[in-house]
Design a protein around this motif. Structure first.
Motif, PDB file in Angstrom:
ATOM      1  N   GLU A  99     137.539  85.868 -77.541  1.00 50.47           N
ATOM      2  CA  GLU A  99     137.633  84.596 -76.587  1.00 50.47           C
ATOM      3  C   GLU A  99     138.863  84.539 -75.664  1.00 50.47           C
ATOM      4  OE1 GLU A  99     138.064  79.481 -76.918  1.00 50.47           O
ATOM      5  OE2 GLU A  99     137.901  80.753 -78.822  1.00 50.47           O
ATOM      6  N   ASP A 118     129.199  82.562 -74.043  1.00 48.91           N
ATOM      7  CA  ASP A 118     129.281  81.498 -74.727  1.00 48.91           C
ATOM      8  C   ASP A 118     130.799  80.801 -74.081  1.00 48.91           C
ATOM      9  OD1 ASP A 118     127.550  82.341 -76.459  1.00 48.91           O
ATOM     10  OD2 ASP A 118     129.170  83.321 -77.927  1.00 48.91           O
ATOM     11  N   ARG A 120     133.247  76.872 -74.123  1.00 48.02           N
ATOM     12  CA  ARG A 120     133.634  75.910 -74.750  1.00 48.02           C
ATOM     13  C   ARG A 120     133.273  74.512 -74.089  1.00 48.02           C
ATOM     14  NH1 ARG A 120     135.290  76.777 -80.012  1.00 48.02           N
ATOM     15  NH2 ARG A 120     136.768  78.528 -80.099  1.00 48.02           N
ATOM     16  N   LYS A 125     133.720  72.896 -78.796  1.00 44.21           N
ATOM     17  CA  LYS A 125     132.442  73.403 -79.524  1.00 44.21           C
ATOM     18  C   LYS A 125     131.868  74.502 -78.678  1.00 44.21           C
ATOM     19  CE  LYS A 125     132.158  69.976 -83.086  1.00 44.21           C
ATOM     20  NZ  LYS A 125     133.270  70.260 -83.471  1.00 44.21           N
ATOM     21  N   TRP A 126     131.528  75.670 -79.310  1.00 42.15           N
ATOM     22  CA  TRP A 126     130.814  76.699 -78.565  1.00 42.15           C
ATOM     23  C   TRP A 126     129.342  76.375 -78.124  1.00 42.15           C
ATOM     24  CZ3 TRP A 126     133.290  80.189 -76.449  1.00 42.15           C
ATOM     25  CH2 TRP A 126     134.299  80.919 -77.103  1.00 42.15           C
ATOM     26  N   ARG A 128     126.345  78.322 -76.128  1.00 44.30           N
ATOM     27  CA  ARG A 128     125.698  79.704 -76.142  1.00 44.30           C
ATOM     28  C   ARG A 128     124.870  79.670 -74.786  1.00 44.30           C
ATOM     29  NH1 ARG A 128     124.901  84.503 -80.030  1.00 44.30           N
ATOM     30  NH2 ARG A 128     127.031  84.858 -79.098  1.00 44.30           N
ATOM     31  N   HIS A 145     135.886  81.692 -72.597  1.00 44.19           N
ATOM     32  CA  HIS A 145     134.428  82.122 -72.781  1.00 44.19           C
ATOM     33  C   HIS A 145     134.412  83.467 -73.589  1.00 44.19           C
ATOM     34  CE1 HIS A 145     135.915  83.762 -69.196  1.00 44.19           C
ATOM     35  NE2 HIS A 145     135.122  84.797 -69.469  1.00 44.19           N
TER      36      HIS A 145
END
Length: 201
Positions: A99, A118, A120, A125-126, A128, A145
Motif C-alpha cells: 500500500e 485497489d 481505499r 475499506k479496500w 478492488r 492504493h
C-alpha cells in the motif's frame, strides 16, 4: 414509463467491488459474500477518474489526444507486467502490492490484458477496481492504493505523466505529505464539512 438509462460504456472495461479480508492469492477477485459492487459514480467521488477508449487504435485515437492535451499528460511510455517480460517479476509484483501513495496522479491506460487497482474508500475499506483492455484510469495524488495482476497474469499499460515522471511510491503511513493532506481535504473530509454546514443551517 421511465426508460432505463443506457449503460455507461466504461462498465464494460472497468468494474469495482468491496474486497473480502481473505489472505488467499492476491490475484483472485476477492469478492465479499454476498458481492458488494461499487459504481463508477462512487469511484468518481473518491477522485478516481476513468474513460473507455479504443485500445486497438491508441496511436491515432483523437479522444486520447484530447484527454492528454486537456490534462497536460506530456510524458508517455509502456509497461508490460507478466512473468516473461518483467525482470524480477516476483519481487516487483510484491512491491506493487504494498500500500502506497504518489505525490502525483497515477495514470494507466490498459491497452492489453487486465489487472486490479485497489483503492481505499472514505472509511479505509479496500475497493478492488478491475481494469480491462480499453480502460484508462487516474488515481489521484495522495490516495493510498496498490496494484496486482489478476489470474491471467498479463497487462500492458500505457503510463502517462505531467512533465518528467516521478515513480516514487511512498508506503503507508505517509499522512504528513502535502499531497495526502490535499487528497483528504478534497475527497475524504469533503462530505464532513458539508454535513456540519447542513446541520448548522
Amino acid at each position: 414509463m421511465v426508460s432505463e438509462s443506457p449503460m455507461d460504456p466504461r462498465e464494460e472495461v472497468i468494474q469495482a467491488w468491496y474486497m473480502d479480508d481473505s489472505d488467499e492469492d492476491q490475484r483472485l477477485p476477492h469478492h465479499k459474500e454476498p458481492k458488494e459492487l461499487v459504481s463508477l459514480k462512487q469511484l468518481d467521488e473518491l477522485g478516481v477518474v476513468s474513460w473507455r477508449l479504443d485500445a486497438d487504435n491508441y496511436e491515432t485515437d483523437e479522444e486520447l489526444k484530447k484527454i492528454r492535451e486537456a490534462r497536460g499528460y506530456s510524458y508517455m511510455d509502456f509497461c508490460e507486467v507478466c512473468p516473461e517480460k518483467l525482470p524480477n517479476y516476483d519481487e516487483k509484483i510484491k512491491h506493487f502490492y504494498e500500500e502506497h501513495l504518489h505525490t502525483d496522479e497515477e495514470i494507466r491506460y490498459c491497452v492489453s490484458g487486465s489487472g486490479y487497482f485497489d483503492v481505499r474508500d472514505r472509511n479505509d475499506k479496500w475497493i478492488r477496481i478491475w481494469v480491462k483492455k480499453g480502460a484508462m484510469i487516474v488515481l489521484p495524488a495522495g490516495s493510498y492504493h496498490r496494484f496486482t495482476l489478476d489470474s491471467d497474469n498479463y497487462i500492458k499499460a500505457m503510463r502517462l505523466f505531467v512533465g518528467d515522471p516521478v515513480w516514487t511510491p511512498h508506503n503507508r503511513p505517509n499522512d504528513d505529505l502535502p499531497a495526502r493532506k490535499e487528497y483528504l481535504m478534497n475527497f475524504v473530509n469533503k462530505g464532513d464539512t458539508q454535513q456540519s454546514v447542513d446541520a448548522a443551517a
